[in-house]
Design a protein around this motif. Structure first.
Motif, PDB file in Angstrom:
ATOM      1  N   ASN A  72       0.836  -1.193   0.000  1.00 25.94           N
ATOM      2  CA  ASN A  72       0.000   0.000   0.000  1.00 25.94           C
ATOM      3  C   ASN A  72       0.883   1.260   0.000  1.00 25.94           C
ATOM      4  OD1 ASN A  72      -1.390   2.237   1.389  1.00 25.94           O
ATOM      5  ND2 ASN A  72      -3.094   0.775   1.445  1.00 25.94           N
ATOM      6  N   THR A  92       4.584   1.130  -9.868  1.00 27.68           N
ATOM      7  CA  THR A  92       3.279   1.095  -9.222  1.00 27.68           C
ATOM      8  C   THR A  92       2.294   0.304 -10.081  1.00 27.68           C
ATOM      9  OG1 THR A  92       2.534   3.116 -10.288  1.00 27.68           O
ATOM     10  CG2 THR A  92       3.612   3.349  -8.159  1.00 27.68           C
ATOM     11  N   VAL A  93       1.264  -0.195  -9.425  1.00 27.90           N
ATOM     12  CA  VAL A  93       0.179  -0.904 -10.101  1.00 27.90           C
ATOM     13  C   VAL A  93      -1.013   0.008 -10.049  1.00 27.90           C
ATOM     14  CG1 VAL A  93      -1.292  -2.940 -10.047  1.00 27.90           C
ATOM     15  CG2 VAL A  93       0.959  -3.015  -8.978  1.00 27.90           C
ATOM     16  N   SER A  94      -1.740   0.126 -11.138  1.00 24.56           N
ATOM     17  CA  SER A  94      -2.857   1.042 -10.993  1.00 24.56           C
ATOM     18  C   SER A  94      -4.198   0.445 -11.334  1.00 24.56           C
ATOM     19  CB  SER A  94      -2.628   2.284 -11.836  1.00 24.56           C
ATOM     20  OG  SER A  94      -2.209   1.905 -13.104  1.00 24.56           O
ATOM     21  N   THR A  95      -4.258  -0.409 -12.310  1.00 22.10           N
ATOM     22  CA  THR A  95      -5.580  -0.714 -12.833  1.00 22.10           C
ATOM     23  C   THR A  95      -5.577  -2.035 -13.564  1.00 22.10           C
ATOM     24  OG1 THR A  95      -6.803  -0.174 -14.848  1.00 22.10           O
ATOM     25  CG2 THR A  95      -4.823   1.046 -14.500  1.00 22.10           C
ATOM     26  N   ILE A 116      -6.382   4.907 -20.573  1.00 21.93           N
ATOM     27  CA  ILE A 116      -5.979   6.159 -19.928  1.00 21.93           C
ATOM     28  C   ILE A 116      -7.071   6.624 -18.979  1.00 21.93           C
ATOM     29  CG2 ILE A 116      -5.553   8.631 -20.350  1.00 21.93           C
ATOM     30  CD1 ILE A 116      -3.942   7.772 -22.817  1.00 21.93           C
ATOM     31  N   LYS A 119      -6.990   4.978 -15.705  1.00 25.15           N
ATOM     32  CA  LYS A 119      -5.880   5.364 -14.859  1.00 25.15           C
ATOM     33  C   LYS A 119      -6.102   6.703 -14.157  1.00 25.15           C
ATOM     34  CE  LYS A 119      -2.378   2.818 -17.300  1.00 25.15           C
ATOM     35  NZ  LYS A 119      -1.559   2.162 -16.279  1.00 25.15           N
ATOM     36  N   GLN A 120      -6.900   7.558 -14.793  1.00 20.98           N
ATOM     37  CA  GLN A 120      -7.077   8.890 -14.224  1.00 20.98           C
ATOM     38  C   GLN A 120      -7.821   8.872 -12.894  1.00 20.98           C
ATOM     39  OE1 GLN A 120      -8.892  10.929 -17.453  1.00 20.98           O
ATOM     40  NE2 GLN A 120      -6.948  11.652 -18.292  1.00 20.98           N
ATOM     41  N   THR A 122      -7.281   7.018 -10.313  1.00 20.88           N
ATOM     42  CA  THR A 122      -6.507   6.618  -9.139  1.00 20.88           C
ATOM     43  C   THR A 122      -5.671   7.774  -8.611  1.00 20.88           C
ATOM     44  OG1 THR A 122      -5.609   5.204 -10.891  1.00 20.88           O
ATOM     45  CG2 THR A 122      -5.659   4.305  -8.653  1.00 20.88           C
ATOM     46  N   SER A 123      -5.783   8.056  -7.343  1.00 24.99           N
ATOM     47  CA  SER A 123      -4.875   9.035  -6.754  1.00 24.99           C
ATOM     48  C   SER A 123      -3.706   8.266  -6.173  1.00 24.99           C
ATOM     49  CB  SER A 123      -5.573   9.829  -5.659  1.00 24.99           C
ATOM     50  OG  SER A 123      -5.412   9.190  -4.417  1.00 24.99           O
ATOM     51  N   PHE A 124      -2.572   8.932  -5.981  1.00 21.86           N
ATOM     52  CA  PHE A 124      -1.391   8.221  -5.511  1.00 21.86           C
ATOM     53  C   PHE A 124      -1.636   7.491  -4.204  1.00 21.86           C
ATOM     54  CE2 PHE A 124       2.476   8.064  -2.939  1.00 21.86           C
ATOM     55  CZ  PHE A 124       3.100   7.050  -3.641  1.00 21.86           C
ATOM     56  N   HIS A 125      -2.372   8.126  -3.316  1.00 19.78           N
ATOM     57  CA  HIS A 125      -2.560   7.510  -2.009  1.00 19.78           C
ATOM     58  C   HIS A 125      -3.471   6.285  -2.021  1.00 19.78           C
ATOM     59  CE1 HIS A 125      -0.060   9.850   0.675  1.00 19.78           C
ATOM     60  NE2 HIS A 125      -0.296  10.862  -0.144  1.00 19.78           N
ATOM     61  N   SER A 127      -2.919   4.080  -4.280  1.00 16.60           N
ATOM     62  CA  SER A 127      -2.182   3.258  -5.213  1.00 16.60           C
ATOM     63  C   SER A 127      -1.400   2.143  -4.537  1.00 16.60           C
ATOM     64  CB  SER A 127      -1.250   4.148  -6.017  1.00 16.60           C
ATOM     65  OG  SER A 127      -0.714   3.427  -7.091  1.00 16.60           O
ATOM     66  N   ILE A 128      -0.877   1.270  -5.364  1.00 18.91           N
ATOM     67  CA  ILE A 128      -0.146   0.109  -4.888  1.00 18.91           C
ATOM     68  C   ILE A 128       1.272   0.151  -5.457  1.00 18.91           C
ATOM     69  CG2 ILE A 128       0.013  -2.408  -5.082  1.00 18.91           C
ATOM     70  CD1 ILE A 128      -3.086  -2.412  -5.182  1.00 18.91           C
ATOM     71  N   ILE A 129       2.230  -0.065  -4.566  1.00 15.86           N
ATOM     72  CA  ILE A 129       3.646  -0.117  -4.923  1.00 15.86           C
ATOM     73  C   ILE A 129       4.023  -1.574  -5.176  1.00 15.86           C
ATOM     74  CG2 ILE A 129       5.985   0.296  -4.009  1.00 15.86           C
ATOM     75  CD1 ILE A 129       4.311   2.810  -4.171  1.00 15.86           C
TER      76      ILE A 129
END
Lengths: 494, 494
Positions: A72, A92-95, A116, A119-120, A122-125, A127-129
């Motif tokens: 996280n 990072t993983v987003s979607t 695209i 992806k828009q 998702t905010s960084f916080h 997100s998944i590393i």
């Protein structure tokens, strides 16, 4: 019997390294930049190293766990130096993929716009590393399972893949994904944790010397070169034949930095809550790169007997000869429980067969033909010797045992001799530059300074590899001419 | 000695499963939804299963490799059914973290806007997939290393983590990341490839029966339930105590579908180019979920002796008693090379200690006190028996060997008895619905039809688990009343 597919080491070291990897069937690139496939030979070498480390870890009570790859982003943010150190190279993983019906429509612009759009949101916080290392999840794990001092120490290790977005990649040495073990331990006291960090590096020393036959220098990293979040970083540094240093493994004393950021507390003997003291340590598949470079030659891989995928090859020199076939069978039977053995009775030429085993680092090639049967001998080609040897078949086991031991020693001594002859002491920056340009491992009096280390790197490409010991009172820094703090080794490095 | 922390199996099966995982220290959740930490007990179980499979694979010439986790999105698109099957649950990687200096500013909105901006620049076709399975990279690998028919067959396996974005997750059974082996093989002929797919499933059968003591039904999947891109999928289906089926593992015959999409050709005996025939097969950590559910009870884990993390526990009933301590030492010495043994001489109560081992699936608990010393016996508690047993210490090894073997058999027989009693034959949809509602494993004459399978699933929650065999000429489909094609097993499933 020169191998023509291998670029000579002397003419182009980097091309030599690549050709070894190709010819010894170690790795393949894929279409994702910086990703490699570990072919059976390379993966077996790693499994053999893994077994040796794992056995040593078990002896001191380490238990293996497996933690998730996804972290996280909020959790990752908590230890500021740690995130600062890793952020630039973290994926990072987003979607998920776009809707499959759209994918199958094969309309590229539609797919891309959907992708695209997804992806828009998702905010960084949120997100998944993708883990570049697992301190953060180990902390989460320790926090959840730790109650009282009775639970301590906890020594957990995991064998896993980690991910770092590297600009310049080379097989094994620097890739977007690599494999390693990461040992994470928590303790009641500072002293116990530091002792563990040193105990871990001692295990690495034993493995490097006895199993990989690689010489190294042991020391502590400078402040500038420490692991992001560590108080002390211990390292083993080796030197490759091109004069570039290789960091073989590191062991970190983390103090209470992570414990405080991630709230890892326990109830002590006085029923009060204390933060734990922590260590972490790792050795990765980049050591395979070091292993290849340290020992190999213009005929291909040279590997310690313990780590050679095919340790012994048997080549019958004639087909359909009953006596030869029986001899091959008997030899195989007598050694196959102790060694990894392969027989090549194909139609290929003898020269091809010998090359093929030598390039893969096979230590002993046993030739059996009419002549051998008649004389009651076996002809043996040992990987690091020019002359063939004839031995009595009854002596084979003894021969393999003794020569195997010596072979490991010879590999180590040869590499050590090179390393020691490459160490140069310098007193000023001119001598330093000259030594670095001659690809030496440079010992110098130095006053620790992040600014100066960065300046030295900019001017010469060399970095502080590790501290040898503290400086004496009148020692002057080779760079700043101020009172030196330490005797430090410098080199260019992988 | 009931374990109060375990929810009774009869009252709430799902809560029972969760409480076993907690109490037996198998797994922890993290803050990423659907991710779990494998604690030492669970990871050891997986390593023990892995060793058994790996040994069997080695016997048939399989070599282990390691392929990258990241797959190029363009490559992934080539096999249309494959991408169609996996797209909805596939993660993608897009970008690195925002600039670290911005991160450290701790200004959330700024970080988020930078993060979103960095994502907008990636089009789907430049993107990277996180592997949900590795067919695509194995194909790339085979294409690169395959030249002629001399190279075939190639049998490659990898042990790795794979990633699928699951909506409803449960530890081991369904998680965002799981561990498995995936075997990928290429062959010259269709027949050889089909034979390999069946050989692989036979290895799984052996492991499931002998090592996991899990009964199963073997069959082929219906067209609707096949692996995305396969021509035939063989499966082993087990039944959990709540009446839900568990797919234990699958083996796929892929024909030339992937070979043609990824251009995997070789030069045959007539110097012409041919596409290979391919198989793949996998068994994953979800089997740990199946193992837990199949055998465990209201006192915790029950595991086959081979797979129990602590197989034997020794509890001295008194402290500082020289005779007892010596006896414990001797017993430990005599068995520790063959079994995983732990001694608990802590201050905790006897009841706590026994519960603690039973919940972790320890098969034999050996109690040694004054009474035992006096009578020259050992008191043994066996995990699946109520009565304690007294044996002569000299008989211990024999006792462990014999009772260990019987214990495995008893576990298998008990589970098999339940499975067999749950199979019900039905003739029409009313009987079908009733049986499914009674949590049965239903055998029915069926005319294969994707539309009807989906309809049945919608109406009852049940899916076709596998085909038992072809239908006879006059068999009528229980659902459509048309001529049946197959006898098919249906159940609700995990």
């Amino acid at each position: 019997m020169k191998n023509k597919n291998i670029v000579p080491k002397e003419s182009n070291f980097s091309a030599w390294y690549s050709s070894i990897i190709n010819e010894a069937k170690l790795a393949l690139y894929t279409s994702v930049k910086g990703s490699i496939i570990f072919l059976p030979n390379a993966w077996l070498i790693w499994q053999l190293i893994k077994k040796k480390i794992d056995d040593e870890f078990k002896k001191i009570g380490v238990k293996n766990v497996q933690l998730p790859t996804f972290i996280n982003a909020n959790d990752f943010m908590k230890e500021v130096k740690h995130i600062g150190g890793f952020a630039p190279e973290t994926f990072t993983v987003s979607t998920c993929l776009p809707n499959p019906s759209k994918l199958l429509s094969n309309n590229d612009s539609q797919i891309t716009s959907e992708f695209i759009a997804s992806k828009q949101n998702t905010s960084f916080h949120d997100s998944i590393i993708i883990r570049p290392t697992s301190e953060v999840i180990f902390c989460d794990c320790f926090k959840k399972i730790l109650n009282s001092y009775n639970d301590l120490p906890i020594l957990y290790n995991q064998w896993c893949n980690v991910f770092r977005n590297e600009k310049n990649t080379r097989p094994f040495l620097r890739t977007n994904e690599f494999y390693w073990q990461e040992l994470h331990t928590i303790h009641q006291t500072e002293q116990e944790a530091i002792t563990q960090a040193i105990k871990t590096i001692k295990i690495y020393k034993k493995i490097l010397k006895n199993e990989l036959c690689m010489p190294f220098i042991y020391g502590e990293k400078t402040i500038n070169e420490r692991f992001a979040g560590a108080i002390k970083t211990f390292t083993l540094e080796s030197l490759m034949p091109d004069g570039q240093a290789l960091q073989c493994c590191t062991s970190h004393y983390l103090g209470q930095n992570f414990a405080k950021a991630y709230d890892i507390k326990y109830q002590n003997q006085n029923n009060q809550f204390d933060y734990v003291y922590q260590t972490s340590a790792g050795l990765s598949t980049r050591i395979i790169g070091g292993l290849i470079m340290t020992h190999s030659d213009n005929n291909g891989l040279v590997l310690p007997l313990n780590l050679a995928p095919i340790q012994i090859a048997i080549i019958p020199l004639e087909k359909n000869n009953l006596q030869i076939n029986n001899c091959v069978k008997n030899i195989l039977k007598s050694i196959k429980n102790k060694y990894r053995v392969e027989i090549d009775d194909s139609d290929k030429g003898l020269g091809y067969k010998i090359n093929n085993y030598q390039v893969q680092g096979t230590v002993f090639i046993i030739l059996i033909g009419k002549n051998e049967i008649q004389k009651n001998v076996l002809t043996i080609i040992q990987r690091n010797q020019h002359e063939k040897i004839e031995i009595n078949p009854n002596n084979l086991k003894h021969f393999l045992k003794e020569n195997g031991k010596n072979y490991q020693k010879q590999l180590y001594e040869k590499a050590k001799c090179f390393f020691e002859s490459s160490i140069v002491k310098v007193n000023n920056f001119d001598e330093f530059k000259q030594a670095i340009n001659q690809h030496k491992f440079v010992e110098a009096k130095f006053k620790q300074s992040t600014k100066n280390e960065e300046e030295i790197k900019k001017l010469t490409g060399a970095t502080a590899r590790c501290i040898k010991h503290k400086a004496k009172k009148n020692d002057k820094c080779f760079f700043s001419n101020e009172q030196a703090t330490d005797i430090v080794y410098f080199a260019r490095s992988y």
